[in-house]
Scaffold this motif. Structure first.
Motif, PDB file in Angstrom:
ATOM      1  N   THR A 176       0.839  -1.203   0.000  1.00 46.02           N
ATOM      2  CA  THR A 176       0.000   0.000   0.000  1.00 46.02           C
ATOM      3  C   THR A 176       0.874   1.253   0.000  1.00 46.02           C
ATOM      4  O   THR A 176       1.837   1.333   0.746  1.00 46.02           O
ATOM      5  CB  THR A 176      -0.918   0.019   1.242  1.00 46.02           C
ATOM      6  OG1 THR A 176      -1.743  -1.151   1.226  1.00 46.02           O
ATOM      7  CG2 THR A 176      -1.798   1.264   1.253  1.00 46.02           C
ATOM      8  N   LYS A 177       0.528   2.218  -0.839  1.00 51.72           N
ATOM      9  CA  LYS A 177       1.238   3.497  -0.883  1.00 51.72           C
ATOM     10  C   LYS A 177       0.509   4.506   0.009  1.00 51.72           C
ATOM     11  O   LYS A 177      -0.720   4.578  -0.002  1.00 51.72           O
ATOM     12  CB  LYS A 177       1.301   4.018  -2.324  1.00 51.72           C
ATOM     13  CG  LYS A 177       2.122   3.135  -3.267  1.00 51.72           C
ATOM     14  CD  LYS A 177       3.592   3.157  -2.893  1.00 51.72           C
ATOM     15  CE  LYS A 177       4.439   2.292  -3.829  1.00 51.72           C
ATOM     16  NZ  LYS A 177       4.526   2.838  -5.192  1.00 51.72           N
ATOM     17  N   TYR A 178       1.269   5.261   0.766  1.00 49.19           N
ATOM     18  CA  TYR A 178       0.718   6.256   1.690  1.00 49.19           C
ATOM     19  C   TYR A 178       1.278   7.637   1.364  1.00 49.19           C
ATOM     20  O   TYR A 178       2.451   7.764   0.997  1.00 49.19           O
ATOM     21  CB  TYR A 178       1.085   5.917   3.142  1.00 49.19           C
ATOM     22  CG  TYR A 178       0.554   4.600   3.651  1.00 49.19           C
ATOM     23  CD1 TYR A 178      -0.648   4.521   4.344  1.00 49.19           C
ATOM     24  CD2 TYR A 178       1.280   3.418   3.453  1.00 49.19           C
ATOM     25  CE1 TYR A 178      -1.122   3.300   4.826  1.00 49.19           C
ATOM     26  CE2 TYR A 178       0.811   2.196   3.923  1.00 49.19           C
ATOM     27  CZ  TYR A 178      -0.384   2.148   4.606  1.00 49.19           C
ATOM     28  OH  TYR A 178      -0.861   0.948   5.071  1.00 49.19           O
ATOM     29  N   THR A 179       0.458   8.662   1.529  1.00 49.86           N
ATOM     30  CA  THR A 179       0.967  10.022   1.446  1.00 49.86           C
ATOM     31  C   THR A 179       1.639  10.351   2.773  1.00 49.86           C
ATOM     32  O   THR A 179       1.451   9.643   3.775  1.00 49.86           O
ATOM     33  CB  THR A 179      -0.169  11.028   1.192  1.00 49.86           C
ATOM     34  OG1 THR A 179      -1.057  11.014   2.338  1.00 49.86           O
ATOM     35  CG2 THR A 179      -0.962  10.669  -0.061  1.00 49.86           C
ATOM     36  N   GLU A 180       2.409  11.427   2.795  1.00 44.52           N
ATOM     37  CA  GLU A 180       3.061  11.812   4.049  1.00 44.52           C
ATOM     38  C   GLU A 180       2.027  12.150   5.114  1.00 44.52           C
ATOM     39  O   GLU A 180       2.212  11.851   6.300  1.00 44.52           O
ATOM     40  CB  GLU A 180       3.995  12.996   3.822  1.00 44.52           C
ATOM     41  CG  GLU A 180       4.825  13.351   5.050  1.00 44.52           C
ATOM     42  CD  GLU A 180       5.951  14.308   4.738  1.00 44.52           C
ATOM     43  OE1 GLU A 180       5.887  15.452   5.230  1.00 44.52           O
ATOM     44  OE2 GLU A 180       6.880  13.912   4.001  1.00 44.52           O
ATOM     45  N   THR A 181       0.916  12.750   4.700  1.00 44.17           N
ATOM     46  CA  THR A 181      -0.165  13.081   5.641  1.00 44.17           C
ATOM     47  C   THR A 181      -0.734  11.816   6.267  1.00 44.17           C
ATOM     48  O   THR A 181      -1.001  11.770   7.483  1.00 44.17           O
ATOM     49  CB  THR A 181      -1.291  13.851   4.932  1.00 44.17           C
ATOM     50  OG1 THR A 181      -0.757  15.066   4.391  1.00 44.17           O
ATOM     51  CG2 THR A 181      -2.421  14.185   5.897  1.00 44.17           C
ATOM     52  N   GLU A 182      -0.915  10.782   5.465  1.00 36.65           N
ATOM     53  CA  GLU A 182      -1.458   9.519   5.982  1.00 36.65           C
ATOM     54  C   GLU A 182      -0.467   8.854   6.927  1.00 36.65           C
ATOM     55  O   GLU A 182      -0.861   8.308   7.972  1.00 36.65           O
ATOM     56  CB  GLU A 182      -1.789   8.593   4.820  1.00 36.65           C
ATOM     57  CG  GLU A 182      -2.982   9.049   3.993  1.00 36.65           C
ATOM     58  CD  GLU A 182      -3.167   8.246   2.726  1.00 36.65           C
ATOM     59  OE1 GLU A 182      -4.322   8.095   2.287  1.00 36.65           O
ATOM     60  OE2 GLU A 182      -2.151   7.763   2.169  1.00 36.65           O
TER      61      GLU A 182
END
Length: 252
Positions: free
Chosen positions: A208-214
């Motif tokens: 799973t790819k996450y944004t920095e915010t996530e």
């Protein structure tokens, strides 16, 4: 159920070369645990394949060659330059071509080739010694508390920080995490950091790819100093990210 880490580290040489564990019922990827049942047909890019061929395609597409994966795993015990030389040797490059690529002298390449050959011989002898020891003195089975935890496969450098028994791991987790999974404080000792970071990594899903915010949102639920924890997760080889920090993922 055998974890992906246990699956990888319990594999024999032939399984590591193939990249999977096979039995009468299924084939399982040593790296990510992807499983294909024998006797079934699996679709891939508009075509259909049996379990064996589908596993080969999975390994190629998701992980590259096993040689590439193992060389970049940090677990081979070779230096960065030796890893690069091994990769070049696998391409069939001559000493002269390797020297040009790495911008080193041919004599340096030859020296590394000699050291690698000696390392191979020593590894075979050491493996035989360890197998004989397990047969004669199964100490970990007699005292489960003394069983050593395997380092995570993506550790940036395996050293004394990773000499952790199962008993130590349990004690560290009980000391630094409360009953709600909140990290009470970030330990100063390196060994303890390894344990708590590995536990924190369980909050991220492989693939799973996450944004920095996530990422920040997940880490903030664990401890308020989430920027520091995020940096540690990358430093210790649990998380990876793109150069512009737009995407994060758990390393496998």
């Amino acid at each position: 159920m055998e974890s992906r880490n246990e699956l990888f580290f319990s594999a024999d040489t032939e399984e590591l070369k193939k990249g999977c564990r096979e039995n009468d019922k299924e084939m399982k990827c040593l790296i990510c645990g992807e499983t294909y049942e024998k006797g079934e047909i699996f679709p891939f890019e508009g075509r259909y394949f049996d379990a064996g061929k589908r596993m080969k395609l999975h390994l190629e597409k998701e992980h590259g060659s096993m040689l590439h994966f193992l060389l970049n795993s940090g677990l081979a015990g070779v230096s960065e330059i030796q890893s690069a030389i091994l990769a070049a040797m696998a391409e069939g490059l001559s000493d002269k071509e390797i020297a040009a690529r790495q911008q080193i002298a041919q004599s340096t390449v030859r020296n590394h080739r000699f050291k690698l050959r000696e390392k191979e011989r020593q590894a075979r002898v050491f493996l035989a010694i360890m197998e004989l020891m397990k047969e004669s003195v199964p100490t970990e089975e007699n005292d489960p508390g003394e069983k050593l935890c395997e380092p995570h496969r993506t550790a940036s450098m395996v050293d004394d920080r990773y000499v952790i028994t199962e008993e130590e791991r349990t004690q560290i987790l009980g000391t630094f995490f409360d009953e709600n999974g909140h990290l009470k404080e970030i330990p100063a000792r390196e060994k303890r950091k390894v344990v708590i970071l590995r536990k924190i990594a369980e909050n991220f899903k492989p693939g799973t790819k996450y944004t920095e915010t996530e990422v920040n949102r997940i880490l903030k639920r664990i401890n308020d100093d989430f920027p520091y924890i995020r940096r540690l997760m990358i430093e210790y080889g649990f998380l990876d990210r793109t150069s512009d920090c737009s995407s994060y993922w758990i390393k496998e």
